[in-house]
Design an enzyme around this catalytic site. Structure first.
Site, mmCIF file in Angstrom:
data_model
loop_
_atom_site.group_PDB
_atom_site.id
_atom_site.type_symbol
_atom_site.label_atom_id
_atom_site.label_comp_id
_atom_site.label_asym_id
_atom_site.label_seq_id
_atom_site.Cartn_x
_atom_site.Cartn_y
_atom_site.Cartn_z
ATOM 1 C CB CYS A 100 -0.982 -0.017 1.169
ATOM 2 S SG CYS A 100 -2.361 1.103 0.916
ATOM 3 C CG HIS A 214 -4.092 -3.529 2.514
ATOM 4 N ND1 HIS A 214 -3.154 -2.998 3.356
ATOM 5 C CD2 HIS A 214 -4.740 -2.481 1.983
ATOM 6 C CE1 HIS A 214 -3.233 -1.682 3.345
ATOM 7 N NE2 HIS A 214 -4.198 -1.341 2.517
ATOM 8 C CD GLU A 216 -1.786 -6.065 5.163
ATOM 9 O OE1 GLU A 216 -1.290 -6.440 4.091
ATOM 10 O OE2 GLU A 216 -2.009 -4.873 5.431
#
Lengths: 255, 303
Positions: A100, A214, A216
């Site tokens: 990001c 993202h 994660e």
């Protein structure tokens, strides 16, 4: 993959990253804990740190991020990390993954609330996504990718799956949350996504990687991307030769 | 193509997730991290956690709860409740939040929206607006006072956008917990008024209510609080209901060669080929099919 090979590989990963940990650079912007949790889930030894000595002994670096461009750069500067990261990545060739805003600051310049210099690791600029009818900014949610190069980040991602009518359906969704995008030459782009226009959402320049989404937070697809990246890190160091796999197999038998 | 998000909203009271009915009655569900874990496994697109005690008690969002919730699944998290300062937002983002939801503080201190947007970017700041229909217009409802205030919802939404908010989380007070469907007029008005994404909540009780929003409004995300707690695998079943009932033109993006759905498919468990009962729940399959499935092993994918 066969069960034995899988265990051998897992052991090899474990040993490698115990000696050469992954460092998640802690520069006080956003999602450090989530990245750390994802790596723990995948069984990777890693350190969350902003100390130069930790970064110097890392095998690979992760620059996580939620935040504005200026704020991210200011935090890196105030911790005097810019030169350390550049030294490790450019001169020692260590792989780096920016996520990001961590990806955006790899660029030359960012135009979020002004004009600010980035780390200048991948040629490009960060600009606001132009607003168009039907495409609201910020770009938030799950979008599919047009993958240009599978290797190495997307090697485990399936593009299509069969749907109810036995037709192929795109399934490579990732979670996005951004108002600015990385504008760069096509030769650096690993994947685009379509949001009114083609946005470069995964970029690479040699050992430097950046993803706009993202991983994660992208459930299985995100974990697969991390797995691919860290396998790349491991192979980048000492290539995964046959003797290592045999070693691992021996060890697997002993367990 | 960017999909429409299916979002679960966990309302937290006294540290546990509850069902909320009309902003006044609450039924306990389970611990927050457990709800996050099962919703994440069922393939939810995003989770919003709202601590409704925090503002009234004058404290901020519970950091321990934030950390536990963030650790329970790899799914985008928006946290809200009692957040009053940039420092608190920074702490919550560090614990694993992706976005921050402001309600009371956006009304009382609009400066916080622009201040936070400058530091963390607009994409991180969600403003939650509770709307209620009074005297022919939609007004902002103040839950801490328990009544509406003299602010028009559309004006307030526009102002939030101008200040730098990245999303509007729009709740209909009258429809909350009634299971009678969303307030489509309200949704359309707000979606037209602003050019940032709008998430809507309030009134889901049947998968067809989600379908109504997808077909008749331009919302970027459809959220439900109580609904996802009603039955097992609610997210998977709802997604499959929507995928089945959306017209083909809604599903296909001509720019991309494969078929693409605006509802993100689940990768692991699915209810392919299932029918639905009148409540929108997966109907039971016939005995022969169930018998054939008894000893079938479906291993989980190893990454």
């Amino acid at each position: 993959m066969e069960e034995k090979q899988r265990i051998a590989l897992a052991l090899k990963r474990k040993r490698f990253f115990l000696e050469n940990p992954i460092v998640i650079v802690d520069y006080d912007v956003g999602n450090i804990l989530s990245v750390s949790k994802a790596l723990s889930y995948l069984g990777y030894h890693h350190i969350v740190s902003s100390k130069p000595e930790d970064i110097q002994r890392a095998s690979g670096l992760v620059l996580p991020g939620i935040g504005a461009f200026y704020e991210a750069m200011r935090n890196l500067k105030s911790r005097e990390l810019c030169s350390v990261i550049k030294e490790e990545v450019l001169n020692k060739n260590k792989p780096l993954l920016g996520i990001c805003v961590g990806m955006q600051i790899l660029s030359d310049k960012g135009f979020e609330n002004g004009e600010y210099d980035g780390l200048a690791l991948i040629p490009g600029n960060v600009r606001r996504i132009p607003e168009q009818e039907g495409f609201r900014v910020p770009h938030v949610g799950w979008n599919t990718l047009e993958i240009i190069s599978k290797d190495p980040l997307f090697s485990l991602i399936d593009d299509y799956a069969l749907d109810d009518d036995k037709k192929e359906e795109l399934v490579n969704h990732f979670y996005f949350d951004h108002s600015y995008y990385f504008e760069c030459d096509d030769k650096y782009v690993l994947a685009y996504c379509n949001y009114g226009q083609k946005l470069a959402v995964a970029v690479r320049f040699d050992n430097i990687f950046g993803v706009q989404f993202h991983p994660e937070k992208s459930q299985k697809n995100g974990l697969k991307l991390f797995r691919s990246f860290f396998d790349f890190v491991m192979n980048h160091f000492g290539s995964l030769n046959n003797s290592d796999v045999t070693d691992g197999l021996q060890e697997a038998k002993r367990c | 193509m960017l999909g429409t998000r299916l979002i679960a909203c966990l309302v937290v009271k006294n540290g546990i997730a509850v069902q909320s009915i009309g902003f006044s009655k609450y039924l306990p569900v389970c611990r927050v991290e457990i709800a996050v874990e099962y919703l994440s496994r069922w393939g939810i697109d995003e989770i919003v956690i709202v601590d409704i005690d925090a503002s009234r008690a004058g404290r901020s969002f519970d950091l321990e709860m934030a950390q536990a919730a963030a650790g329970a699944g790899f799914v985008p998290l928006t946290l809200g409740g009692g957040i009053k300062s940039v420092a608190e937002i920074r702490m919550l983002l560090k614990q694993g939040a992706d976005k921050i939801c402001l309600n009371n503080s956006a009304r009382l201190n609009p400066g916080l929206i622009s201040e936070a947007a400058k530091v963390f970017g607009s994409q991180c700041i969600v403003v939650s607006i509770d709307a209620t229909f009074v005297d022919g217009e939609y007004k902002v409802y103040d839950y801490s006072l328990g009544r509406e205030i003299e602010t028009n919802v559309l004006d307030f939404a526009k102002e939030c956008e101008k200040l730098g908010a990245g999303e509007i989380f729009l709740n209909s007070v009258a429809n909350d917990g009634l299971k009678q469907g969303f307030d489509l007029d309200l949704i359309n008005l707000v979606c037209k008024a602003v050019s940032i994404p709008v998430i809507v909540i309030g009134g889901a009780g049947h998968p067809s209510h989600f379908l109504d929003v997808l077909k008749q409004a331009k919302a970027s995300g459809v959220a439900a609080g109580n609904y996802f707690h009603f039955f097992e695998h609610s997210v998977i079943a709802t997604k499959n209901y929507l995928r089945k009932n959306l017209a083909v033109k809604d599903l296909v993006d001509p720019n991309i060669k494969g078929k693409e759905s605006i509802i993100r498919p689940n990768s692991y468990v699915d209810y392919k080929g299932i029918s639905f009962d009148e409540m929108g729940r997966p109907a039971k399959k016939d005995e022969d099919f169930l018998e054939s499935q008894r000893f079938e092993f479906h291993p989980e994918e190893i990454i």
